[in-house]
Design a protein around this motif. Structure first.
Motif, mmCIF file in Angstrom:
data_model
loop_
_atom_site.group_PDB
_atom_site.id
_atom_site.type_symbol
_atom_site.label_atom_id
_atom_site.label_comp_id
_atom_site.label_asym_id
_atom_site.label_seq_id
_atom_site.Cartn_x
_atom_site.Cartn_y
_atom_site.Cartn_z
ATOM 1 N N GLY A 10 -11.659 28.859 52.242
ATOM 2 C CA GLY A 10 -12.116 28.517 53.577
ATOM 3 C C GLY A 10 -11.443 29.363 54.624
ATOM 4 N N LEU A 11 -11.574 28.934 55.874
ATOM 5 C CA LEU A 11 -10.989 29.615 57.025
ATOM 6 C C LEU A 11 -9.750 28.858 57.479
ATOM 7 C CD1 LEU A 11 -11.151 31.734 59.331
ATOM 8 C CD2 LEU A 11 -12.633 30.109 60.542
ATOM 9 N N VAL A 12 -8.653 29.582 57.655
ATOM 10 C CA VAL A 12 -7.399 28.966 58.069
ATOM 11 C C VAL A 12 -6.658 29.924 58.993
ATOM 12 C CG1 VAL A 12 -6.121 29.852 56.075
ATOM 13 C CG2 VAL A 12 -5.334 27.771 57.225
ATOM 14 N N GLN A 13 -5.884 29.373 59.924
ATOM 15 C CA GLN A 13 -5.073 30.206 60.805
ATOM 16 C C GLN A 13 -3.801 30.666 60.104
ATOM 17 O OE1 GLN A 13 -4.270 28.510 64.648
ATOM 18 N NE2 GLN A 13 -6.428 28.248 65.152
ATOM 19 N N ALA A 14 -3.270 31.791 60.554
ATOM 20 C CA ALA A 14 -2.021 32.303 60.004
ATOM 21 C C ALA A 14 -0.940 31.233 60.053
ATOM 22 C CB ALA A 14 -1.575 33.541 60.766
ATOM 23 N N GLY A 15 -0.174 31.127 58.963
ATOM 24 C CA GLY A 15 0.848 30.105 58.835
ATOM 25 C C GLY A 15 0.378 28.838 58.160
ATOM 26 N N GLY A 16 -0.918 28.703 57.969
ATOM 27 C CA GLY A 16 -1.476 27.520 57.343
ATOM 28 C C GLY A 16 -1.447 27.586 55.832
ATOM 29 N N SER A 17 -2.040 26.572 55.197
ATOM 30 C CA SER A 17 -2.019 26.445 53.747
ATOM 31 C C SER A 17 -3.398 26.122 53.199
ATOM 32 C CB SER A 17 -1.061 25.326 53.314
ATOM 33 O OG SER A 17 0.269 25.598 53.704
ATOM 34 N N ARG A 67 5.692 32.254 48.602
ATOM 35 C CA ARG A 67 4.637 31.639 49.406
ATOM 36 C C ARG A 67 3.569 30.950 48.559
ATOM 37 N NH1 ARG A 67 1.362 34.639 52.410
ATOM 38 N NH2 ARG A 67 1.532 36.504 51.092
ATOM 39 N N PHE A 68 3.231 31.541 47.406
ATOM 40 C CA PHE A 68 2.184 31.006 46.538
ATOM 41 C C PHE A 68 2.816 30.418 45.280
ATOM 42 C CE2 PHE A 68 -1.537 34.025 47.838
ATOM 43 C CZ PHE A 68 -1.324 33.723 49.169
ATOM 44 N N THR A 69 2.193 29.369 44.737
ATOM 45 C CA THR A 69 2.637 28.754 43.492
ATOM 46 C C THR A 69 1.437 28.507 42.589
ATOM 47 O OG1 THR A 69 4.489 27.635 44.602
ATOM 48 C CG2 THR A 69 3.860 26.836 42.417
ATOM 49 N N ILE A 70 1.503 29.011 41.357
ATOM 50 C CA ILE A 70 0.463 28.753 40.375
ATOM 51 C C ILE A 70 0.927 27.636 39.446
ATOM 52 C CG2 ILE A 70 1.285 30.539 38.770
ATOM 53 C CD1 ILE A 70 -1.673 31.087 38.070
ATOM 54 N N SER A 71 0.016 26.748 39.092
ATOM 55 C CA SER A 71 0.336 25.655 38.184
ATOM 56 C C SER A 71 -0.924 25.277 37.406
ATOM 57 C CB SER A 71 0.881 24.442 38.946
ATOM 58 O OG SER A 71 -0.084 23.945 39.858
ATOM 59 N N ARG A 72 -0.755 24.459 36.369
ATOM 60 C CA ARG A 72 -1.920 24.034 35.606
ATOM 61 C C ARG A 72 -1.755 22.613 35.113
ATOM 62 N NH1 ARG A 72 -2.759 28.304 31.186
ATOM 63 N NH2 ARG A 72 -4.486 26.918 30.549
ATOM 64 N N ASP A 73 -2.880 21.949 34.940
ATOM 65 C CA ASP A 73 -2.941 20.617 34.356
ATOM 66 C C ASP A 73 -3.949 20.712 33.224
ATOM 67 O OD1 ASP A 73 -3.276 17.971 33.632
ATOM 68 O OD2 ASP A 73 -3.254 17.227 35.690
ATOM 69 N N ASN A 74 -3.453 20.922 32.013
ATOM 70 C CA ASN A 74 -4.350 21.135 30.879
ATOM 71 C C ASN A 74 -5.169 19.890 30.538
ATOM 72 O OD1 ASN A 74 -3.661 23.820 30.544
ATOM 73 N ND2 ASN A 74 -2.041 23.398 29.065
ATOM 74 N N ALA A 75 -4.654 18.713 30.851
ATOM 75 C CA ALA A 75 -5.418 17.490 30.629
ATOM 76 C C ALA A 75 -6.660 17.441 31.500
ATOM 77 C CB ALA A 75 -4.545 16.264 30.884
ATOM 78 N N LYS A 76 -6.627 18.125 32.650
ATOM 79 C CA LYS A 76 -7.761 18.186 33.560
ATOM 80 C C LYS A 76 -8.510 19.513 33.490
ATOM 81 C CE LYS A 76 -5.713 14.992 36.901
ATOM 82 N NZ LYS A 76 -5.269 14.808 38.303
ATOM 83 N N ASN A 77 -8.098 20.395 32.592
ATOM 84 C CA ASN A 77 -8.716 21.720 32.455
ATOM 85 C C ASN A 77 -8.767 22.463 33.786
ATOM 86 O OD1 ASN A 77 -9.124 21.237 29.727
ATOM 87 N ND2 ASN A 77 -11.301 21.768 29.770
ATOM 88 N N THR A 78 -7.657 22.426 34.516
ATOM 89 C CA THR A 78 -7.628 22.995 35.854
ATOM 90 C C THR A 78 -6.344 23.778 36.091
ATOM 91 O OG1 THR A 78 -8.983 21.177 36.705
ATOM 92 C CG2 THR A 78 -7.802 22.508 38.320
ATOM 93 N N VAL A 79 -6.482 24.927 36.746
ATOM 94 C CA VAL A 79 -5.358 25.720 37.228
ATOM 95 C C VAL A 79 -5.432 25.761 38.747
ATOM 96 C CG1 VAL A 79 -4.349 28.034 37.312
ATOM 97 C CG2 VAL A 79 -5.093 27.076 35.140
ATOM 98 N N TYR A 80 -4.281 25.693 39.404
ATOM 99 C CA TYR A 80 -4.212 25.656 40.851
ATOM 100 C C TYR A 80 -3.446 26.848 41.400
ATOM 101 C CZ TYR A 80 -5.280 20.763 39.829
ATOM 102 O OH TYR A 80 -5.841 19.609 39.353
ATOM 103 N N LEU A 81 -3.776 27.213 42.625
ATOM 104 C CA LEU A 81 -2.988 28.181 43.377
ATOM 105 C C LEU A 81 -2.718 27.582 44.747
ATOM 106 C CD1 LEU A 81 -1.735 31.059 43.319
ATOM 107 C CD2 LEU A 81 -3.789 31.829 44.529
ATOM 108 N N GLN A 82 -1.486 27.134 44.951
ATOM 109 C CA GLN A 82 -1.069 26.612 46.244
ATOM 110 C C GLN A 82 -0.616 27.782 47.104
ATOM 111 O OE1 GLN A 82 -1.070 23.333 47.487
ATOM 112 N NE2 GLN A 82 -0.560 24.374 49.408
ATOM 113 N N MET A 83 -1.239 27.967 48.253
ATOM 114 C CA MET A 83 -0.965 29.093 49.132
ATOM 115 C C MET A 83 -0.419 28.564 50.449
ATOM 116 S SD MET A 83 -4.283 31.538 48.406
ATOM 117 C CE MET A 83 -5.400 30.461 49.308
ATOM 118 N N ASN A 84 0.835 28.882 50.734
ATOM 119 C CA ASN A 84 1.493 28.467 51.966
ATOM 120 C C ASN A 84 1.834 29.689 52.810
ATOM 121 O OD1 ASN A 84 1.503 25.749 51.066
ATOM 122 N ND2 ASN A 84 3.477 26.039 50.037
#
Length: 124
Positions: A10-17, A67-84
């Motif tokens: 999506g669209l986010v301002q600088a400094g956002g997540s 700034r970024f963190t990658i993680s996964r939940d194999n029980a949910k078949n999902t990988v995440y990228l948290q971007m701060n």
């Protein structure tokens, strides 16, 4: 055979997540190494972050460390990228990629499977 679908852009301002999600189909998802890549207009796809099948090993591009963190939940078949602390230079289409056997192929940008991408725009 695995299908990968990204969401959360999506669209986010600088400094956002933002938090991106990569949802996968497949019975053996827990064995797949997964990575995130990004592509700015007129540029190639650059590596952002990778994670091993078990989740015990991660690797980040220097530009996103801390700034970024990658993680996964194999029980949910999902990988995440948290971007701060997002910056305008993070603007790109972000792609999820997976490989059933080799983490090294993910890190090199030659995985077996690619998602369709999700767009991230960071305004100044």
């Amino acid at each position: 055979q695995v299908q990968l679908v990204e969401s959360g852009g999506g669209l986010v301002q600088a400094g956002g997540s933002l938090r991106l999600s990569c949802a996968a189909s497949g019975r053996t998802f827990s064995t797949y190494a997964v990575g995130w890549f990004r592509q700015a207009p007129g540029k190639g796809r650059d590596f952002v972050a990778g994670i091993s099948g078990s989740g015990d090993t991660t690797y980040y591009a220097d530009s996103v460390k801390g700034r970024f963190t990658i993680s996964r939940d194999n029980a949910k078949n999902t990988v995440y990228l948290q971007m701060n602390s997002l910056k305008p230079e993070d603007t790109a289409v972000y792609y999820c990629a997976g490989d059933r056997a080799l983490y090294s192929r993910v890190l090199r940008g030659t995985p077996e499977y690619w998602g369709q991408g999700t767009s991230v725009t960071v305004s100044s």
